[in-house]
Design a protein around this motif. Structure first.
Motif, PDB file in Angstrom:
ATOM      1  N   VAL A 195       0.841  -1.202   0.000  1.00  0.00           N
ATOM      2  CA  VAL A 195       0.000   0.000   0.000  1.00  0.00           C
ATOM      3  C   VAL A 195       0.875   1.250   0.000  1.00  0.00           C
ATOM      4  CG1 VAL A 195      -1.715   1.311   1.314  1.00  0.00           C
ATOM      5  CG2 VAL A 195      -1.941  -1.161   1.098  1.00  0.00           C
ATOM      6  N   ALA A 196       1.966   1.230   0.759  1.00  0.00           N
ATOM      7  CA  ALA A 196       2.883   2.379   0.786  1.00  0.00           C
ATOM      8  C   ALA A 196       3.533   2.590  -0.576  1.00  0.00           C
ATOM      9  CB  ALA A 196       3.951   2.177   1.860  1.00  0.00           C
ATOM     10  N   ALA A 197       3.868   1.502  -1.260  1.00  0.00           N
ATOM     11  CA  ALA A 197       4.493   1.609  -2.578  1.00  0.00           C
ATOM     12  C   ALA A 197       3.568   2.274  -3.593  1.00  0.00           C
ATOM     13  CB  ALA A 197       4.905   0.226  -3.075  1.00  0.00           C
ATOM     14  N   GLU A 198       2.262   2.170  -3.367  1.00  0.00           N
ATOM     15  CA  GLU A 198       1.284   2.794  -4.260  1.00  0.00           C
ATOM     16  C   GLU A 198       0.904   4.197  -3.800  1.00  0.00           C
ATOM     17  OE1 GLU A 198       0.118   1.736  -7.153  1.00  0.00           O
ATOM     18  OE2 GLU A 198       1.385  -0.066  -7.045  1.00  0.00           O
ATOM     19  N   GLY A 199       1.562   4.687  -2.754  1.00  0.00           N
ATOM     20  CA  GLY A 199       1.360   6.074  -2.346  1.00  0.00           C
ATOM     21  C   GLY A 199       0.336   6.305  -1.261  1.00  0.00           C
ATOM     22  N   SER A 200      -0.085   5.245  -0.551  1.00  0.00           N
ATOM     23  CA  SER A 200      -1.045   5.431   0.533  1.00  0.00           C
ATOM     24  C   SER A 200      -0.541   4.723   1.780  1.00  0.00           C
ATOM     25  CB  SER A 200      -2.436   4.927   0.126  1.00  0.00           C
ATOM     26  OG  SER A 200      -3.414   5.313   1.082  1.00  0.00           O
ATOM     27  N   MET A 201      -1.445   4.468   2.726  1.00  0.00           N
ATOM     28  CA  MET A 201      -1.093   3.799   3.981  1.00  0.00           C
ATOM     29  C   MET A 201      -2.174   2.783   4.320  1.00  0.00           C
ATOM     30  SD  MET A 201      -0.038   7.110   6.259  1.00  0.00           S
ATOM     31  CE  MET A 201      -0.027   6.134   7.777  1.00  0.00           C
ATOM     32  N   LEU A 202      -1.748   1.656   4.911  1.00  0.00           N
ATOM     33  CA  LEU A 202      -2.710   0.640   5.314  1.00  0.00           C
ATOM     34  C   LEU A 202      -3.536   1.116   6.503  1.00  0.00           C
ATOM     35  CD1 LEU A 202      -3.718  -2.213   4.677  1.00  0.00           C
ATOM     36  CD2 LEU A 202      -2.030  -3.097   6.287  1.00  0.00           C
ATOM     37  N   GLY A 203      -2.930   1.914   7.368  1.00  0.00           N
ATOM     38  CA  GLY A 203      -3.647   2.536   8.466  1.00  0.00           C
ATOM     39  C   GLY A 203      -4.437   1.545   9.305  1.00  0.00           C
ATOM     40  N   THR A 204      -5.706   1.845   9.510  1.00  0.00           N
ATOM     41  CA  THR A 204      -6.578   1.020  10.342  1.00  0.00           C
ATOM     42  C   THR A 204      -7.390   0.032   9.519  1.00  0.00           C
ATOM     43  OG1 THR A 204      -8.275   2.728  10.238  1.00  0.00           O
ATOM     44  CG2 THR A 204      -6.784   2.782  12.126  1.00  0.00           C
ATOM     45  N   ARG A 205      -7.071  -0.105   8.245  1.00  0.00           N
ATOM     46  CA  ARG A 205      -7.790  -1.015   7.340  1.00  0.00           C
ATOM     47  C   ARG A 205      -9.287  -0.687   7.288  1.00  0.00           C
ATOM     48  NH1 ARG A 205      -6.878  -4.625  10.800  1.00  0.00           N
ATOM     49  NH2 ARG A 205      -5.351  -3.307  11.823  1.00  0.00           N
ATOM     50  N   ALA A 206      -9.596   0.609   7.334  1.00  0.00           N
ATOM     51  CA  ALA A 206     -10.981   1.066   7.201  1.00  0.00           C
ATOM     52  C   ALA A 206     -11.246   1.314   5.717  1.00  0.00           C
ATOM     53  CB  ALA A 206     -11.203   2.337   8.010  1.00  0.00           C
ATOM     54  N   LEU A 207     -11.839   0.333   5.068  1.00  0.00           N
ATOM     55  CA  LEU A 207     -12.054   0.402   3.623  1.00  0.00           C
ATOM     56  C   LEU A 207     -13.423   1.030   3.353  1.00  0.00           C
ATOM     57  CD1 LEU A 207     -10.778  -3.207   2.751  1.00  0.00           C
ATOM     58  CD2 LEU A 207      -9.459  -1.111   3.018  1.00  0.00           C
TER      59      LEU A 207
END
Length: 437
Positions: free
Chosen positions: A306-318
């Motif tokens: 997810v970081a490689a695509e420019g975001s963050m996995l964070g709390t996995r709130a989709l």
């Protein structure tokens, strides 16, 4: 990647009395504690490291490594504080876990406290969730009555008390040092670091601050072993996690699966986007993470990918949004939240979120000017990395990513209100009730 779910923390949520100690013990509860109390404390810390468990509250910092930062015992107290101040828009995993199976957290807290030499642990719970407070308070009382808490736990000579504390509804108190200040009775604002909580945390004593899901995961790890946990997920993002699907999805809810699963796989299990519509954009880790679009359906949901695509996995709130949603309106609502929740301690966040809110409102109402978009991005650049804590950074993420992927919608905000381009009733999940004549 297999689409197989891994119901562990969510295994018996559908039991009629899932929250009771009786149900928990019937499903193997407290087996991990019994093993842990016969284990050397240093070995328990190493177990957490070997499992590969990373913080489930957003940052993804290795849990066992955080424990190991505590200085050697000096005869004084040290503390465990569980961050249950879940308050970010879209994030909804810790509260359901505490409501459905609070004993996972309590057992995990006892194991963690024993591992780090703590005799008094705290749960900092979001103040508005009074029903959850009652549920957790009852679970703590059951644990005391069964001999899992208090003096001489299970005859081992180890003592532990747990205090449940309700906050006053401030999102900023999800930041660990602001949480500690609030817990001490002061205004919840981030502290200057260093010193870090591991050295000088609660009451200026060594403190571990972990998320609810992080500590709850310790109980099954202690019962089944570090290798069992590390065998799930990906090489660098090991284990399982709760993925919260909400929004325009057929079956929203909590899906517990190995890290590395994709949104496409989760959507298949959730019945897909609501009938007759297609995915437009989504958040991989809550509203404070950069947006993804339909081109990211197959990105493995682990920290690195997810970081490689420019975001963050964070709390996995989709949070899932279909083509009926105005990205400008959605981001404007989130910006309102961050401007309201800024504690005001630092200028970049206090002033920056205020002006982001004004510009977003203009664009949403179709009153934007020619240079508003560039001004938005410029303000975000002046907040990012310059705010006192991560709230400022989080406020910029949805804006900059939305401009990146949907600039034409922001340009339309110079002449047409979002409500005309995307009528709100089209994106509503539930039909509006008609009032009687």
């Amino acid at each position: 990647m297999s689409t197989q779910l891994t119901p562990i923390l969510t295994k018996f949520w559908d039991h009629p009395t899932s929250w009771t100690l009786e149900t928990y013990e019937a499903n193997g509860g407290y087996a991990g504690l019994r093993k842990a109390l016969q284990t050397e404390q240093a070995d328990l810390v190493q177990m957490a490291k070997d499992s590969g468990l990373r913080g489930r509250g957003g940052a993804g910092f290795p849990t066992g490594l955080k424990w190991s930062f505590l200085p050697p015992p000096d005869g004084g107290p040290r503390y465990l504080v569980v961050n249950a101040d879940e308050a970010e828009p879209g994030t909804c995993k810790d509260i359901p876990l505490l409501l459905a199976a609070p004993q996972f957290l309590i057992e995990g807290m006892i194991i963690t406290s024993f591992a780090i030499g703590c005799n008094h642990a705290f749960i900092y719970l979001r103040g508005e969730v009074a029903h959850v407070h009652r549920r957790v308070q009852r679970a703590i009382a059951e644990a005391y009555a069964a001999g899992y808490l208090g003096k001489d736990i299970l005859g081992t000579g180890y003592d532990l008390d747990i205090t449940l504390h309700s906050g006053a509804g401030a999102y900023i108190c999800g930041e660990e040092t602001a949480l500690l200040d609030s817990l001490e009775g002061r205004r919840g604002q981030p502290r200057l670091k260093p010193p870090f909580p591991a050295v000088a945390g609660l009451y200026a004593r060594p403190t571990v601050v972990n998320n609810v899901e992080s500590i709850a995961s310790i109980a099954p790890i202690a019962a089944n072993g570090a290798d069992w946990f590390a065998g799930m997920g990906t090489e660098k993002s090991q284990g399982f996690g709760i993925f919260s699907l909400s929004g325009h999805v057929t079956r929203p809810g909590q899906y517990e699966a190995p890290l590395g699963i994709t949104l496409r796989e989760l959507l298949d299990m959730a019945g897909g986007i609501r009938e007759g519509h297609q995915l437009k954009f989504w958040t991989p880790g809550g509203s404070s993470t950069p947006l993804f679009t339909d081109q990211h359906l197959d990105v493995p949901l682990d920290f690195e990918s997810v970081a490689a695509e420019g975001s963050m996995l964070g709390t996995r709130a989709l949070q899932i949004f279909d083509e009926t949603t105005s990205v400008v309106r959605a981001v404007s609502r989130w910006t309102d939240f961050y401007a309201h929740e800024s504690c005001g301690k630092c200028t970049p966040c206090r002033e920056g979120t205020y002006w982001l809110k004004q510009i977003m409102h203009r664009l949403e109402e179709g009153r934007g000017s020619q240079d508003d978009i560039d001004k938005l991005v410029d303000i975000c650049d002046n907040i990012l990395g310059r705010a006192f804590c991560a709230l400022g950074d989080g406020a910029t993420s949805p804006i900059t990513s939305a401009v990146q992927y949907f600039r034409e919608e922001f340009e339309a905000g110079m002449h047409t209100p979002a409500s005309e381009l995307f009528p709100p009733e089209r994106s509503m999940l539930f039909a509006k009730e008609t009032q009687p004549a």
